[in-house]
Write an enzyme that holds these catalytic residues in place. Structure first.
Site, PDB file in Angstrom:
ATOM      1  N   ASP A   1       1.034  -1.132  -0.285  1.00  0.00           N
ATOM      2  CA  ASP A   1       0.054  -0.075   0.368  1.00  0.00           C
ATOM      3  C   ASP A   1       0.841   1.302  -0.013  1.00  0.00           C
ATOM      4  O   ASP A   1       2.301   0.926   0.664  1.00  0.00           O
ATOM      5  CB  ASP A   1      -0.601   0.520   0.923  1.00  0.00           C
ATOM      6  CG  ASP A   1      -2.120   1.319   1.070  1.00  0.00           C
ATOM      7  OD1 ASP A   1      -2.415   1.258   0.147  1.00  0.00           O
ATOM      8  OD2 ASP A   1      -2.520   1.161   2.178  1.00  0.00           O
TER       9      ASP A   1
ATOM     10  N   HIS B   1       2.080   3.114  -8.796  1.00  0.00           N
ATOM     11  CA  HIS B   1       1.996   1.933  -9.476  1.00  0.00           C
ATOM     12  C   HIS B   1       2.738   0.995 -10.381  1.00  0.00           C
ATOM     13  O   HIS B   1       3.610  -0.048  -9.917  1.00  0.00           O
ATOM     14  CB  HIS B   1       0.363   1.282 -10.144  1.00  0.00           C
ATOM     15  CG  HIS B   1      -0.341   2.612  -9.534  1.00  0.00           C
ATOM     16  ND1 HIS B   1      -0.765   1.925  -7.627  1.00  0.00           N
ATOM     17  CD2 HIS B   1      -1.944   2.925  -9.450  1.00  0.00           C
ATOM     18  CE1 HIS B   1      -1.642   2.458  -7.134  1.00  0.00           C
ATOM     19  NE2 HIS B   1      -2.525   2.932  -8.328  1.00  0.00           N
TER      20      HIS B   1
ATOM     21  N   LEU C   1      10.405 -20.668  -5.173  1.00  0.00           N
ATOM     22  CA  LEU C   1       9.966 -19.347  -4.512  1.00  0.00           C
ATOM     23  C   LEU C   1       8.560 -20.001  -5.005  1.00  0.00           C
ATOM     24  O   LEU C   1       8.345 -19.725  -6.119  1.00  0.00           O
ATOM     25  CB  LEU C   1      10.382 -18.231  -4.622  1.00  0.00           C
ATOM     26  CG  LEU C   1       9.679 -17.092  -3.943  1.00  0.00           C
ATOM     27  CD1 LEU C   1       9.524 -17.186  -2.409  1.00  0.00           C
ATOM     28  CD2 LEU C   1      10.051 -15.884  -4.893  1.00  0.00           C
TER      29      LEU C   1
HETATM   30  C1  IPE Z   1      -5.228  -2.795  -0.090  1.00  0.00           C
HETATM   31  O1  IPE Z   1      -5.672  -1.175   0.064  1.00  0.00           O
HETATM   32  C2  IPE Z   1      -5.380  -3.182  -1.214  1.00  0.00           C
HETATM   33  C3  IPE Z   1      -4.016  -3.590  -1.952  1.00  0.00           C
HETATM   34  C4  IPE Z   1      -3.224  -3.412  -1.933  1.00  0.00           C
HETATM   35  C5  IPE Z   1      -4.300  -4.361  -3.669  1.00  0.00           C
HETATM   36  P1  IPE Z   1      -6.372   0.082  -0.244  1.00  0.00           P
HETATM   37  O2  IPE Z   1      -5.769   0.802  -0.995  1.00  0.00           O
HETATM   38  O3  IPE Z   1      -7.032  -0.498  -1.570  1.00  0.00           O
HETATM   39  O4  IPE Z   1      -6.440  -0.708   0.625  1.00  0.00           O
HETATM   40  P2  IPE Z   1      -7.939   0.411   1.809  1.00  0.00           P
HETATM   41  O5  IPE Z   1      -9.693   0.640   0.935  1.00  0.00           O
HETATM   42  O6  IPE Z   1      -7.256   1.696   1.793  1.00  0.00           O
HETATM   43  O7  IPE Z   1      -8.204  -0.635   3.575  1.00  0.00           O
HETATM   44  C1  IPE Z   2      -1.770   0.314  -3.743  1.00  0.00           C
HETATM   45  O1  IPE Z   2      -1.523   1.255  -3.248  1.00  0.00           O
HETATM   46  C2  IPE Z   2      -2.138  -0.058  -4.302  1.00  0.00           C
HETATM   47  C3  IPE Z   2      -3.169  -0.558  -5.221  1.00  0.00           C
HETATM   48  C4  IPE Z   2      -4.112  -0.422  -3.979  1.00  0.00           C
HETATM   49  C5  IPE Z   2      -3.548  -1.266  -6.284  1.00  0.00           C
HETATM   50  P1  IPE Z   2      -2.661   2.606  -3.248  1.00  0.00           P
HETATM   51  O2  IPE Z   2      -3.080   2.942  -5.029  1.00  0.00           O
HETATM   52  O3  IPE Z   2      -3.883   2.230  -2.138  1.00  0.00           O
HETATM   53  O4  IPE Z   2      -1.825   3.869  -2.494  1.00  0.00           O
HETATM   54  P2  IPE Z   2      -1.951   5.093  -1.402  1.00  0.00           P
HETATM   55  O5  IPE Z   2      -3.267   4.343  -0.197  1.00  0.00           O
HETATM   56  O6  IPE Z   2      -3.663   5.923  -2.540  1.00  0.00           O
HETATM   57  O7  IPE Z   2      -1.221   5.771  -1.052  1.00  0.00           O
HETATM   58 MG    MG Z   3      -4.028   2.436  -0.721  1.00  0.00          MG
END
Ligand code: IPE
Ligand code: IPE
Ligand code: MG
Length: 251
Positions: A26, A43, A137
């Site tokens: 995240d 990303h 792995l």
């Molecule tokens: C959770 O991330 C899912 C992934 C990392 C793929 P999010 O950033 O979408 O989670 P929430 O919604 O903030 O909990």
């Molecule tokens: C996690 O990063 C990746 C996915 C959920 C695809 P986020 O896109 O949730 O990044 P933040 O939480 O907005 O910083």
């Molecule tokens: Mg996020």
């Protein structure tokens, strides 16, 4: 049987390298925002961090690495971000699967794939087939995955195949139908980006995992950050319901 792989039956040595690490990657969006870049750039850099994490885990002797790439709730994001994420997924598969294979890595995807474009589904199936016999792995990508979905699909398949279970069933009956039945439960769970929640990731399988949360944003998660997480794990005492004294008696 899967449950008897379960790390909760016998106490593993936390001084060792975790066998299975599961990560919620995240913070990509915030990483980009801080640099005044579009979210998709975060990303893209996230994919670089994935590459490094796979290499580091393979080198350290981690046997299973499971990465949450797209949750069943992430469809709620703006259409443009979802579509760019799908493109990125396709591109990463096209480029990386052969390299995974060269590095003896087994590739698996868990989640409800039916909602993905046929091209993406095909790439996933081909990648899984190509790498099926690799043993160094196991890399599992959770895509359109939700922990509740997993438990529900397992229960539905169990009841369809084993009508005798309609009167009641045990954990051991359900376990083989869960989407990660091929892996032991995660020893170490990591979430980057500062949030302290599970966000519907592996619910069943995380029952006794050690949880590690870090403020580090996923694109910045490097070898040092992984080593810090493993070091934290190695300082934990996993009791699985027992007392600390009991563990010492059996040591
Ligand atoms: C959770 O991330 C899912 C992934 C990392 C793929 P999010 O950033 O979408 O989670 P929430 O919604 O903030 O909990
Ligand atoms: C996690 O990063 C990746 C996915 C959920 C695809 P986020 O896109 O949730 O990044 P933040 O939480 O907005 O910083
Ligand atoms: Mg996020």
């Amino acid at each position: 049987m899967a449950l008897f792989n379960s790390s909760t039956r016998k106490v593993p040595d936390t001084g060792a390298i975790p066998k299975h690490i599961a990560i919620i990657m995240d913070g990509n969006g915030r990483w980009a925002k801080r640099r005044l870049m579009p979210r998709i750039e975060g990303h893209r850099r996230g994919v670089e961090a994935v590459r490094a994490a796979i290499r580091d885990c393979a080198e350290k002797g981690v046997e299973y690495l499971t990465l949450f790439a797209f949750s069943s709730e992430n469809w709620r994001r703006p259409e443009e971000e979802v579509s760019l994420l799908m493109q990125l997924f396709v591109m990463a598969l096209e480029r990386e699967v052969v390299k995974l294979h060269e590095n003896e890595i087994r590739f698996r995807v868990i989640g409800d794939l039916s909602r993905f474009e046929p091209r993406l589904q095909q790439l996933i199936r081909d990648g899984e087939r190509l790498t099926a016999n690799n043993t160094r792995l196991t890399l599992t990508i959770a895509a359109n995955y939700g922990g509740r979905w997993d438990i529900m699909q397992a229960a539905n398949r169990l009841l369809a195949e084993r009508p005798d279970c309609a009167q009641g069933f045990k954990e051991e009956d359900l376990a083989p139908y869960l989407s990660m039945a091929y892996a032991p439960e995660p020893d170490l769970f990591i979430r980057t980006g500062g949030e302290q929640r599970i966000s519907n990731f592996l619910l069943w399988q995380l029952a006794y995992s050690e949880l590690y949360f870090t403020e580090t944003l996923w694109p910045d998660f490097n070898t040092q950050a992984l080593e810090a997480a493993i070091a934290s794990y190695q300082n934990r005492e996993r009791r699985f319901g027992r007392t600390s004294e009991q563990l010492k008696e059996h040591a």
